[in-house]
Design an enzyme around this catalytic site. Structure first.
Site, short mmCIF file in Angstrom:
data_model
loop_
_atom_site.label_atom_id
_atom_site.label_comp_id
_atom_site.label_asym_id
_atom_site.label_seq_id
_atom_site.Cartn_x
_atom_site.Cartn_y
_atom_site.Cartn_z
NE ARG A 179 43.23 40.80 46.75
CZ ARG A 179 43.65 40.41 45.52
NH1 ARG A 179 43.53 41.21 44.47
NH2 ARG A 179 44.17 39.21 45.34
CG HIS B 114 40.60 38.34 44.79
ND1 HIS B 114 40.85 37.15 45.43
CD2 HIS B 114 41.46 38.38 43.73
CE1 HIS B 114 41.82 36.49 44.80
NE2 HIS B 114 42.19 37.21 43.75
CG ASP C 179 45.00 35.08 44.24
OD1 ASP C 179 44.27 35.00 43.24
OD2 ASP C 179 45.48 36.16 44.65
CD GLU D 236 47.17 37.43 38.55
OE1 GLU D 236 46.16 37.04 39.16
OE2 GLU D 236 47.66 38.56 38.72
CG HIS E 263 42.88 35.34 39.83
ND1 HIS E 263 42.71 36.34 40.77
CD2 HIS E 263 41.71 35.28 39.12
CE1 HIS E 263 41.49 36.87 40.61
NE2 HIS E 263 40.87 36.24 39.60
C1 LIG Z 1 47.11 40.66 42.84
C2 LIG Z 1 46.83 39.28 42.33
N1 LIG Z 1 47.07 38.31 43.34
C3 LIG Z 1 45.39 39.18 41.82
O1 LIG Z 1 44.53 38.70 42.51
N2 LIG Z 1 45.17 39.72 40.60
C4 LIG Z 1 43.84 39.79 40.06
C5 LIG Z 1 43.86 40.25 38.63
C6 LIG Z 1 42.95 40.70 40.88
O2 LIG Z 1 43.47 41.65 41.49
O3 LIG Z 1 41.73 40.50 40.86
ZN LIG Z 2 43.68 36.69 42.46
#
Ligand SMILES: C[C@@H](N)C(=O)N[C@H](C)C(=O)O
Ligand SMILES: [Zn+2]
Length: 212
Positions: free
Chosen positions: A77, A106, A113, A171, A174
């Site tokens: 990400r 990420h 995820d 989560e 994750h």
């Molecule tokens: C936003 C959620 N899908 C996620 O990935 N949360 C973790 C904590 C992150 O943002 O790294």
């Molecule tokens: Zn995540």
């Protein structure tokens, strides 16, 4: 972006479906069906650093013997998306998003995820909470929901933890790969990720032991 000192491995982000097309994508961040309410990605794609991607393929193949396959909601990400998530999340819900001053795993291409699909029906399984639900139902140790939902959540966790991932304590979806400290936080968009010269072929990743 966080300032990071020290030495890091060069990034080798690989597109997960190139390693195993049986891994499904459900990239909700490329749609309006996410907690932001609009797309934050231009393309429904998912990348991980090669060791994490290969470990995910092994987890997917391990699950096959149990009747399930992996569905990916998100992999690498860009940092600016983590920053946006943080800004849009109320302070009392920020356990569910990463702090951009540190960066998310990420952003290093080392967190993923995921959920599972049923190999017989092709349907996404039902877990104790929805993806990105910011409530205690998302916690991997949540004792509510149905027995079947908890069985599926715990099966996914077992598959991932047998293959070098660790679940995030808030989560169930994750997972962090063990090598995350070796990679930098990045902010490049998907369209600028270099295409790997050496894409692994499915047969090149040794199968994991399904009896474990
Ligand atoms: C936003 C959620 N899908 C996620 O990935 N949360 C973790 C904590 C992150 O943002 O790294
Ligand atoms: Zn995540």
């Amino acid at each position: 972006m966080p300032v990071e000192t020290g030495s890091f491995r060069p990034s080798e982000l690989v597109e997960i479906v190139r390693l195993d097309p049986g891994i499904r994508l459900d990239i909700r961040y490329a749609t309006a069906n996410n907690f932001v309410g609009r797309p934050v990605y231009d393309e429904p794609r998912a990348f991980l650093q090669r060791p994490a991607a290969e470990a995910l393929v092994k987890a997917h193949r391990w699950l096959k013997a149990h009747g399930y396959g992996i569905v990916v909601f998100d992999g690498y990400r860009p940092w600016r998306v983590t920053k946006l998530f943080w800004e849009l999340t109320p302070p009392d819900k920020r356990n569910y998003v990463a702090d951009p001053s540190k960066g998310s795993l990420h952003n290093r291409g080392c967190a993923v995820d995921v959920s599972m699909y049923d190999l017989n029906t092709g349907e996404l399984v039902t877990m104790p909470s929805d993806y990105d639900e910011m409530s205690e139902r998302a916690h991997p140790d949540y004792t509510g929901g149905t027995e079947e939902q908890r069985r599926l959540r715990d099966l996914l966790r077992t598959a991932m933890e047998l293959h070098d991932f660790k679940v995030y304590r808030y989560e169930w979806w994750h997972f962090d790969h063990k090598d995350w400290r070796q990679y930098r936080v990045q902010d490049i968009p998907f369209s600028e990720i270099p295409v790997s010269e050496l894409p692994s072929q499915p047969g090149e990743i040794p199968p994991s032991n399904p009896r474990l």
